[in-house]
Design a protein around this motif. Structure first.
Motif, PDB file in Angstrom:
ATOM      1  N   PRO A 150       0.767  -1.291  -0.112  1.00  0.00           N
ATOM      2  CA  PRO A 150       0.024  -0.041   0.039  1.00  0.00           C
ATOM      3  C   PRO A 150       0.884   1.244   0.105  1.00  0.00           C
ATOM      4  O   PRO A 150       2.135   1.290   0.345  1.00  0.00           O
ATOM      5  N   LEU A 151       0.373   2.430  -0.571  1.00  0.00           N
ATOM      6  CA  LEU A 151       1.082   3.564  -0.366  1.00  0.00           C
ATOM      7  C   LEU A 151       0.920   4.180   0.975  1.00  0.00           C
ATOM      8  O   LEU A 151       0.119   4.051   1.647  1.00  0.00           O
ATOM      9  N   ARG A 152       2.166   4.663   1.475  1.00  0.00           N
ATOM     10  CA  ARG A 152       2.499   5.335   2.673  1.00  0.00           C
ATOM     11  C   ARG A 152       1.958   6.661   2.562  1.00  0.00           C
ATOM     12  O   ARG A 152       3.129   7.364   2.038  1.00  0.00           O
ATOM     13  N   VAL A 153       1.242   7.112   3.189  1.00  0.00           N
ATOM     14  CA  VAL A 153       0.818   8.660   3.047  1.00  0.00           C
ATOM     15  C   VAL A 153       0.625   9.284   4.477  1.00  0.00           C
ATOM     16  O   VAL A 153       0.556   8.712   5.540  1.00  0.00           O
TER      17      VAL A 153
ATOM     18  N   LEU B 210      -8.370   7.811   2.067  1.00  0.00           N
ATOM     19  CA  LEU B 210      -7.121   7.229   1.985  1.00  0.00           C
ATOM     20  C   LEU B 210      -7.190   5.926   2.222  1.00  0.00           C
ATOM     21  O   LEU B 210      -6.715   4.900   1.469  1.00  0.00           O
TER      22      LEU B 210
ATOM     23  N   CYS C 201      -4.653   2.783   1.137  1.00  0.00           N
ATOM     24  CA  CYS C 201      -3.291   3.259   1.570  1.00  0.00           C
ATOM     25  C   CYS C 201      -3.161   3.204   3.147  1.00  0.00           C
ATOM     26  O   CYS C 201      -4.024   2.903   4.088  1.00  0.00           O
TER      27      CYS C 201
ATOM     28  N   LEU D  24      -4.062   8.747  -6.625  1.00  0.00           N
ATOM     29  CA  LEU D  24      -3.113   7.585  -6.110  1.00  0.00           C
ATOM     30  C   LEU D  24      -2.700   6.743  -7.030  1.00  0.00           C
ATOM     31  O   LEU D  24      -1.600   6.149  -7.035  1.00  0.00           O
TER      32      LEU D  24
END
Length: 241
Positions: free
Chosen positions: A3-6, A23, A28, A115
């Motif tokens: 997963p994208l780390r935001v 998110l 995310c 994203l």
């Protein structure tokens, strides 16, 4: 794929909570939910590994744009996505090398597009910026045109409006202070010759000494600018005088 780390920052609790939920629903991993600019800068000092930083523009302490300027030279900082209710900040946002610009209220569909771009393996913010920008937008009717910094002689601020002078004419920019111009072109050698004037020394065609240690410089046909006494020695040095 992981997963994208935001991380995100918004001074409005409801907006912050909603964006964090969207998110997470999009898959995310939300590392931090912050409430103002100084908190963002302090948290980033821990060098977190992020794929994106979502910033509101209007925040106390330091705006999202000011945070982005602080991060301009950071080689490990993530791409910045601005999230705001005000479309008029778009030009300044992209001048700050924003990866994206999302208007509130944020929709799941719009966020998904953002994203998807971030997840395509694009470069980190410092790599995406590339060479320092040499063009900037100015108003032209209902739209914008772009001026080349090398064709600009100086910038002048009047009542929170910055005007760029090129070819003897002035053009309205999106900036409101000369500090914003300096931040946009950190390596351009711009020189503050008066509180309201920012000069590109390479544009000087001639210099004339004035009383009291001041000077006058010509930057165009019939266009002369007065240089303060404190700055005159530095300008002469830059001009090889």
């Amino acid at each position: 794929m992981r997963p994208l780390r935001v991380a995100l920052a918004d001074d409005e609790p409801l907006a912050r909570t909603r964006l964090a939920r969207l998110l997470r629903e999009a898959g995310c991993e939300v590392k931090a939910e912050l409430a103002d600019g100084p908190s963002v800068l302090a948290w980033l000092k821990g060098a977190p590994d992020l794929d994106a930083l979502f910033l509101d523009i209007q925040m106390p302490g330091a705006t999202g744009l000011e945070v982005a300027v602080e991060l301009a030279d950071c080689r490990t900082c993530p791409p910045v996505v601005f999230v705001t209710a005000y479309s008029e900040h778009a030009v300044r946002a992209f001048e700050a090398a924003a990866a994206d610009y999302i208007l509130k209220p944020v929709s799941a569909e719009r966020l998904a597009k953002c994203l998807a771009r971030l997840g395509e393996g694009g470069p980190r913010r410092s790599e995406a910026v590339g060479p320092l920008p040499q063009r900037f937008p100015v108003k032209a009717g209902e739209g914008h045109v772009f001026l080349d910094l090398k064709r600009t002689s100086h910038f002048e601020v009047e009542t929170e409006v910055v005007w760029a002078w090129a070819a003897g004419s002035r053009h309205r920019t999106a900036w409101t202070t000369l500090a914003e111009v300096e931040a946009a072109f950190p390596g351009a050698g711009l020189l503050r010759i008066q509180r309201h004037l920012l000069l590109r020394p390479e544009a000087v065609l001639g210099l004339k000494p004035l009383e009291g240690g001041r000077a006058s410089v010509r930057v165009g046909e019939g266009l002369d600018l007065e240089v303060s006494r404190s700055v005159t020695p530095r300008l002469k040095e830059l001009l090889g005088l």
